[in-house]
Design a protein around this motif. Sequence first.
Motif, short mmCIF file in Angstrom:
data_model
loop_
_atom_site.label_atom_id
_atom_site.label_comp_id
_atom_site.label_asym_id
_atom_site.label_seq_id
_atom_site.Cartn_x
_atom_site.Cartn_y
_atom_site.Cartn_z
N ALA A 38 0.68 -1.38 -0.28
CA ALA A 38 0.26 0.02 0.15
C ALA A 38 0.90 1.02 0.25
O ALA A 38 0.65 2.43 -0.11
N LEU A 39 2.05 0.77 0.37
CA LEU A 39 2.88 2.11 0.62
C LEU A 39 3.35 2.32 -0.94
O LEU A 39 3.66 1.68 -1.71
N PRO A 40 3.31 3.88 -1.09
CA PRO A 40 3.82 4.45 -2.16
C PRO A 40 5.75 3.94 -3.25
O PRO A 40 6.07 3.64 -2.14
N THR A 41 5.87 3.56 -4.45
CA THR A 41 7.31 3.05 -4.42
C THR A 41 7.96 3.53 -4.34
O THR A 41 9.15 3.49 -3.51
N PRO A 42 8.61 5.36 -3.94
CA PRO A 42 9.52 5.84 -3.87
C PRO A 42 9.79 5.40 -2.11
O PRO A 42 10.86 5.64 -1.85
N ARG A 43 8.62 5.59 -1.81
CA ARG A 43 8.65 5.75 -0.28
C ARG A 43 9.77 4.02 0.76
O ARG A 43 10.17 3.70 1.05
N ARG A 44 9.08 3.41 -0.23
CA ARG A 44 9.09 1.50 -0.05
C ARG A 44 10.58 1.59 -0.43
O ARG A 44 11.41 1.20 -0.05
N VAL A 45 11.14 2.20 -2.07
CA VAL A 45 13.08 2.11 -2.29
C VAL A 45 13.12 3.35 -0.91
O VAL A 45 14.42 2.84 -0.31
N ASP A 46 13.15 4.07 -0.47
CA ASP A 46 13.97 5.07 0.71
C ASP A 46 13.82 3.96 1.76
O ASP A 46 14.56 3.88 2.29
N LEU A 47 12.73 3.25 1.99
CA LEU A 47 12.73 2.92 3.33
C LEU A 47 13.46 1.54 3.17
O LEU A 47 14.97 0.98 4.04
N VAL A 48 13.94 0.70 1.94
CA VAL A 48 14.57 -0.45 2.18
C VAL A 48 16.10 0.02 1.73
O VAL A 48 17.12 -0.11 2.18
N LEU A 49 16.56 1.49 0.85
CA LEU A 49 18.06 1.73 0.75
C LEU A 49 17.79 2.36 2.34
O LEU A 49 19.70 1.63 2.37
N GLY A 50 17.52 2.76 3.21
CA GLY A 50 18.03 2.94 4.09
C GLY A 50 18.83 1.52 5.27
O GLY A 50 19.69 1.98 6.27
N GLN A 51 18.49 0.69 4.57
CA GLN A 51 18.65 -1.30 5.45
C GLN A 51 19.56 -1.45 4.49
O GLN A 51 20.34 -2.55 5.27
N MET A 52 20.16 -0.89 3.22
CA MET A 52 21.19 -1.31 2.62
C MET A 52 22.41 -1.65 3.05
O MET A 52 23.07 -0.25 3.29
N THR A 53 23.35 -2.37 3.40
CA THR A 53 25.11 -2.29 3.29
C THR A 53 25.48 -1.73 1.89
O THR A 53 24.92 -1.90 0.80
#
Length: 761
Positions: A38-53
Amino acid sequence: MGGKAAGSWLARGGVCLWVLLAAGAGQTREVPPWLDPALPTPRRVDLVLGQMTLDEKIGMVHGNFGSILRKSRPDDKRIGAGHVPGVPRLGIPDLYESDASLGVANGGTMRPGDVATALPASLATAASFDPDIAYEGGAMIGAEARAKGFNVLLAGGANLTRDPWNGRNFEYMGEDTWLTGVMAGAAIRGVQDNGIISTVKHFALNAQESGRYVLDARIEEPALRESDLLAFQLAMERGQPDSVMCAYNKVNGDWSCENDWLLNQVLKRDWGFSGWVMSDWGGVHSTAKAALAGLDQESGQELDQEVYFGEPLRAAVQSGAVPAARLDDMVRRILGRLFDRGLVDRPAPETPQAIDYAAHGQVARRAAEAGAVLLRNEGGLLPLSTALKRVVVIGGHADIGVLSGGGSSQVQAVSGTPLRLPIPNGPANLGFIKVTYHGSSPLAAIKARLPGAQVSYLDGHDPAAAAVAARDADAVLVFAEQWRTEAIDLESPALPDGQDALIAAVAAANPRTTVVLETGGAVLMPWLGKVGAVLEAWYPGDQGGEAIARVLFGEVDAGGRLPLTFPATEAQAPRPRVPGLANVKAAAAQQAAKPRTPGATTVDITGGVQGFDVPYVEGADVGYRWYERQGSKPLFPFGHGLSYSRFRHGGFTAQGGARPTVRFTVTNIGSRPGVDVPQVYAVAAGADGKPLRRLVAFKRVELAPGQSVTVTLPIDPRLIARYDAGAWTVRGGPVPVVLARDAGDAGQTASLTLPALTLKP
Ligand code: BGC
């Protein structure tokens, strides 16, 4: 998969948990927020990118060559052209890539039972002039890919045919910008509507195979914008591919995959492309330069001299030579399209699913029929009657099947592989490419339609014997073939292996001779005036034999029109000889003489060929525009093709303004149902100021006898504009438009008045 991924994510002590759903008796399944659809793609991308090493980011921007994996992975169900590992702890799927120009390519594996539906050559699809046929083919491939567990298809060939001898012409949509844009766009849309990613390739100007790894394609910017680039732009606007594959060759001095102008300026800035650029396999030459020029992912890394986007990219990011923000941009582009296309929320299945090959075979058959072009039909020799008593079929292995094109697009067809031959005099490093036949026999399909008749077959190796057998036949069908493949150009578009002499001998013995061509592009026809009929069937795919028979016997009309010019002689083409062929041959001779280095870890895919320039002297005047500019009369013009019926065109008018349209009426005035493809050409100044035709609209119509249809077609003003100083410019004023049957037909003229326009690039 989401639950499993979330579990491992939780185990690493992730933050910001989000309760997504309650599963059963009081249990909750917790998943990280970026897995919330349900979240917009840019938000999902930001969230996951923030977790990536850093490691995980680097891991997503380079991938393996499929053949390497074949050796290392026991579970090789999904081994195609390439693989990029995902980030399981974050729920990011692996990318399983398969070639897919004509079907889910599996030609290299030859595992028993690993079959897929083979469409006809893309040229046949283009020859249908029917975007629905292209869409249906793409959708079929996308469905098979998904069922086999692939999620990225290396489909969407949109290079323009500039030379009749190019080995890969069969994988593209012909020589015209508008036709290529419309058809490639529709095919890409079909693939992606399955929740599967498609590329568009090979960006740009990969117009020949000889020396493709080393050549420098030279052309002026306006000419490139008005031709090949516009074809890509149109295909992308229509198909919205998630990825673009940059080409092997250089364009104006820089490798396509490290070409700032091509990738950053044209593709990402001017066209606003938000997906990712992946390299062709072995097309990367640098780390910082490529990353800064706009390449987002290195594919088939084992084919490069180094894994440039592996350790060297990490070092470049750490040293600041490539800003960390640029690496984030690369990953963001990939992630964005994975989320948007549904690859995260609705992943391709882990285990292969059932495929309705019978239904998919019908898709391939319809495409082959729609794209078969009736080039000549003297005295209505075709369609054949089912009352014939003696029929002789000659050549082309018509007894066992139909020819297909070679290379990475090779499909091991559902109908079988009755014959697979090594490349005649082929170089050792191309041993994986084979001359491959699909198991749909034209002879069997012809016999099935003539149960009471005597139908005999000769392989055609003895022209004199073929002529004797043909003499008293009611009908003679000569199957002629011309094999093409990725990686090798033809030295001549003439039919090989004495087939011209065979056809001439047979036609001299019996004028009721029909030649059925299985070719991957234009061929020369010194015997044309002597034969009764010629049907261009291209490489007709999985159901090719059946499709050819249906057209020959008039069960369907021959509905195709030529998507490229057939020159009368080699000399008429812009480059009668393949540029750089001498370099290719010299390198091959050297390689053959050189002993192999045991234990060598890198592959030199260039084969040691010295670089050379290919000046595209015709500029934007590709294909029929070149022939018109030169005042030369080809054997068959672009757009040519006959029907079993006859059509009248009338009421042609043009409506100007910023959104121009043309309108006309087509009537079937014959006695059979049939297919017509009226074509509208604008006559506007070419590069040297001389007015030349350019296709601006077409429509395939199927009409019953006596039936009429009035069609209104929009015209994209960019097809009439010139590219000038960073924009499309229409001077304004009247432009003649011609409603014609092909690029050489006088047709009917109307005038289209356009306002002065400046359009963004
Ligand atoms: C071809 C591409 C293909 C890739 C992966 C390259 O040699 O040019 O079209 O997608 O290989 O197989």
